[in-house]
Design an enzyme around this catalytic site. Structure first.
Site, PDB file in Angstrom:
ATOM      1  N   LYS A  17       0.857  -1.183   0.000  1.00 17.82           N
ATOM      2  CA  LYS A  17       0.000   0.000   0.000  1.00 17.82           C
ATOM      3  C   LYS A  17       0.896   1.236   0.000  1.00 17.82           C
ATOM      4  O   LYS A  17       1.485   1.602   1.016  1.00 17.82           O
ATOM      5  CB  LYS A  17      -0.925   0.046   1.219  1.00 17.82           C
ATOM      6  CG  LYS A  17      -2.024   1.100   1.017  1.00 17.82           C
ATOM      7  CD  LYS A  17      -2.466   1.773   2.283  1.00 17.82           C
ATOM      8  CE  LYS A  17      -1.735   3.030   2.642  1.00 17.82           C
ATOM      9  NZ  LYS A  17      -1.783   4.148   1.705  1.00 17.82           N
ATOM     10  N   GLU A  28       9.850   0.862  10.479  1.00 16.84           N
ATOM     11  CA  GLU A  28      10.858   1.898  10.211  1.00 16.84           C
ATOM     12  C   GLU A  28      10.153   3.226  10.413  1.00 16.84           C
ATOM     13  O   GLU A  28       9.396   3.674   9.550  1.00 16.84           O
ATOM     14  CB  GLU A  28      11.383   1.783   8.770  1.00 16.84           C
ATOM     15  CG  GLU A  28      12.113   0.499   8.456  1.00 16.84           C
ATOM     16  CD  GLU A  28      13.493   0.415   9.089  1.00 16.84           C
ATOM     17  OE1 GLU A  28      13.987   1.457   9.581  1.00 16.84           O
ATOM     18  OE2 GLU A  28      14.059  -0.683   9.111  1.00 16.84           O
ATOM     19  N   CYS A  82      13.671  10.630   6.886  1.00 20.12           N
ATOM     20  CA  CYS A  82      13.615  10.159   8.279  1.00 20.12           C
ATOM     21  C   CYS A  82      14.962  10.275   8.968  1.00 20.12           C
ATOM     22  O   CYS A  82      15.022  10.449  10.172  1.00 20.12           O
ATOM     23  CB  CYS A  82      13.116   8.726   8.321  1.00 20.12           C
ATOM     24  SG  CYS A  82      14.091   7.638   7.295  1.00 20.12           S
ATOM     25  N   GLU A  94      10.224  15.803  15.291  1.00 19.52           N
ATOM     26  CA  GLU A  94      10.799  15.641  13.965  1.00 19.52           C
ATOM     27  C   GLU A  94      10.220  16.748  13.079  1.00 19.52           C
ATOM     28  O   GLU A  94       9.002  16.826  12.911  1.00 19.52           O
ATOM     29  CB  GLU A  94      10.406  14.255  13.434  1.00 19.52           C
ATOM     30  CG  GLU A  94      11.000  13.903  12.111  1.00 19.52           C
ATOM     31  CD  GLU A  94      10.467  12.558  11.606  1.00 19.52           C
ATOM     32  OE1 GLU A  94       9.303  12.214  11.882  1.00 19.52           O
ATOM     33  OE2 GLU A  94      11.224  11.883  10.907  1.00 19.52           O
TER      34      GLU A  94
END
Ligand code: NAP
Length: 513
Positions: free
Chosen positions: A205, A283, A317, A415
């Site tokens: 997906k 992850e 990331c 983040e």
């Protein structure tokens, strides 16, 4: 051009896509890579509901095309297809699987330029970066094509004469792969390469913003001769993602989930997988520290900072999230970083001189803007940037450098996922390590130092899964990618990547004498 695009969304998308490619001067040699159908059981299919959703170019806001908006019943069909394909895919030899993966890799290499253009079209990153992503993503298929034949078992030293004991590794079954928009090609190949090499089949997906790259990869997989049902791609829009994702976690036909995305969604999927005790690889988000010690080569550190922070407009990331600069070199580093940042060229990534693209969508722009506003309201200094770059486009944000950072600012805690560099001054090594580790995240960390004893000491103390020492770009197919703490579990790439998709079976042979 935009007129055509606006009046044609309901017209069959093949035509729309061709016009789009033409309008964007994409010069796509092979337009057949641009698919506006999902890929299930070796066929290009629509959603059973007939619904579609639009995909926009983040640089221009223009429509690229539409793809099926799939829901529960569609994903169930895809899972069944992958399940039906599993017995034959898992029973061919590892060598045969490796050969097919190699063919897929060869085709991806041959068409790398075209795939990179699709990445730029839907993810917005500069074309040079998209080419880099494609080369990186392809390298995982290359790597796992070879690793397929190295999934070894063990023969144990039996403590009983009449018994022999063997451990073999077998594929877990159907793997669900849920991927983000920031690396639409590589996040798929990093997972699918390992899964297929292990003998698993998969249902992918992709993110709502970037389905076309995933579908292009299916086209090449089909051309490579990867059998029907082995790779399936289910496209869905954001409102449907929870339904599709839940089924991918909870269906009894799914053996494991490999997810890349935010920590928040990762936690939810982890819980959903618990009901069936599924294998899980996560992850997730990072909050990377980037430390520069007094002994460092400042110019190399600035190079590393630019590469780590501004790749994909900060939407990576492993991007440096907090720059920790020792007091002896703080002012010099900030000055040099600013000089480089003000020379970054923003624009549509398809133009060759552009090295900063847009943010992926409006929500991301709002988030970045909110983080900068919060910092400024709490006393941060804006060294450069600090505004949207609306003159270029709605989703562009100026490369921004902030100092005078306090511990309660969002830019310190969260983040950022955008082109905002925050510089924090520290005086001692202990202080730098403490600041580095004061986060629940633990994906990547970087530091620059020319003191060899410090290098080893700090590398061991950093609470992260990956450390860059005097280096801002660290990922490679040969290395194990992954985080600790709330940045995830499991590893991708390296020989560890395969382990996520196999289980160990113990076989005991008795009565041998
Ligand atoms: P996200 O919102 O978590 O989305 C990632 C994927 O999950 C997308 O396909 C998304 O679909 C899907 N999704 C969203 N909600 C879901 C749900 N309830 N159930 C099932 N699937 C769901 O993350 P993102 O904003 O796309 O990506 C940014 C994050 O990914 C950052 O935190 C970044 O650090 C992290 N990331 C980590 C790595 C790594 O290797 N550790 C690599 C890249 C990115 P929709 O797009 O349709 O919402």
């Amino acid at each position: 051009m935009s007129l055509y695009i606006r009046v044609l969304p309901l017209v069959q998308s093949d035509k729309l896509l061709r016009m789009t490619a033409k309008a964007f001067k994409m010069d796509l040699k092979n337009l057949s890579f641009l698919h506006n159908k999902a890929y299930v059981n070796g066929e290009w299919v629509s959603a059973k509901s007939g619904k579609t959703f639009n995909v926009l170019n983040p640089a221009t806001g223009e429509l690229i095309g539409d793809v099926p908006d799939m829901d529960l019943q569609d994903v169930q069909v895809a899972i069944k297809a992958a399940h039906d394909a599993f017995p034959s895919w898992s029973s061919i030899t590892a060598k045969e699987r490796g050969i097919l993966l190699r063919k897929w890799y060869d085709l991806m290499e041959k068409n790398a330029e075209e795939i990179a253009k699709i990445v730029t079209l839907e993810a917005g990153k500069p074309l040079a970066e998209s080419k880099g992503e494609v080369a990186y993503g392809n390298s995982f298929v290359d790597w796992f094509a070879e690793e397929a034949r190295r999934i070894h078992g063990e023969v144990l030293q039996s403590p009983i004469k009449s018994k022999e004991m063997v451990l073999i590794k077998q594929p877990i079954g159907v793997a669900a792969l849920i991927t983000p928009w920031n690396f639409p090609q590589a996040m798929i190949t990093r997972k699918a390469g390992a899964a297929l090499a292990a003998g698993c089949t998969c249902v992918i997906k992709p993110a709502e913003d970037t389905p076309f790259t995933a579908l292009a990869l299916c086209d090449l997989a089909a051309q490579a001769g990867i059998p029907k049902g082995v790779i399936n791609v289910v496209t869905s829009d954001r409102p449907n993602a929870p339904t599709v994702g839940k089924e991918l976690c909870e269906s009894p036909l799914i053996a494991g989930l490999s997810f890349t995305g935010s920590t928040e969604v990762g936690k939810l999927l982890y819980q959903q997988c618990a009901s069936g005790i599924k294998r899980v690889g996560l992850e997730l988000g990072g909050n990377a520290p980037f430390i520069v010690f007094n002994s460092a080569d400042i110019d190399k550190a600035v190079d590393g900072a630019i590469a780590s922070k501004f790749r994909n407009c900060g939407q990576t990331c492993v991007s440096a999230n907090r720059f920790l600069i020792q007091d002896g070199i703080f002012d010099k580093f900030v000055e040099k970083l600013k000089e480089r940042m003000i020379n970054l060229k923003l624009g549509n990534g398809i133009q060759s001189d552009v090295n900063q693209g847009p943010l992926i969508n409006k929500a991301q722009v709002n988030k970045v803007e909110g983080i900068v506003k919060d910092a400024v309201d709490k006393g941060a200094t804006v060294v450069c940037g600090g505004q949207r770059a609306t003159e270029i486009g709605e989703q562009f944000y100026q490369p921004t450098l902030l100092t005078n950072i306090k511990t309660d600012m969002l830019c310190y805690l969260e983040e950022i996922f955008g082109p905002v560099a925050v510089c924090i001054k520290f005086s001692s090594e202990d202080e730098a390590v403490t600041i580095s580790n004061c986060t629940k995240r633990g994906l990547a960390g970087y530091f620059y130092s020319n003191d060899v004893t410090q290098v080893w000491r700090v590398a061991k103390k950093m609470e992260v899964g990956m450390v860059g020492v005097n280096e801002g770009i660290i990922s490679s197919a040969e290395a194990a990618f992954g985080g600790i703490k709330e940045s995830g579990i499991g590893r991708e790439g390296s020989h560890h990547g395969i382990e996520e998709f196999v289980y160990v079976k113990y076989i005991c042979f008795g009565n041998l004498q």
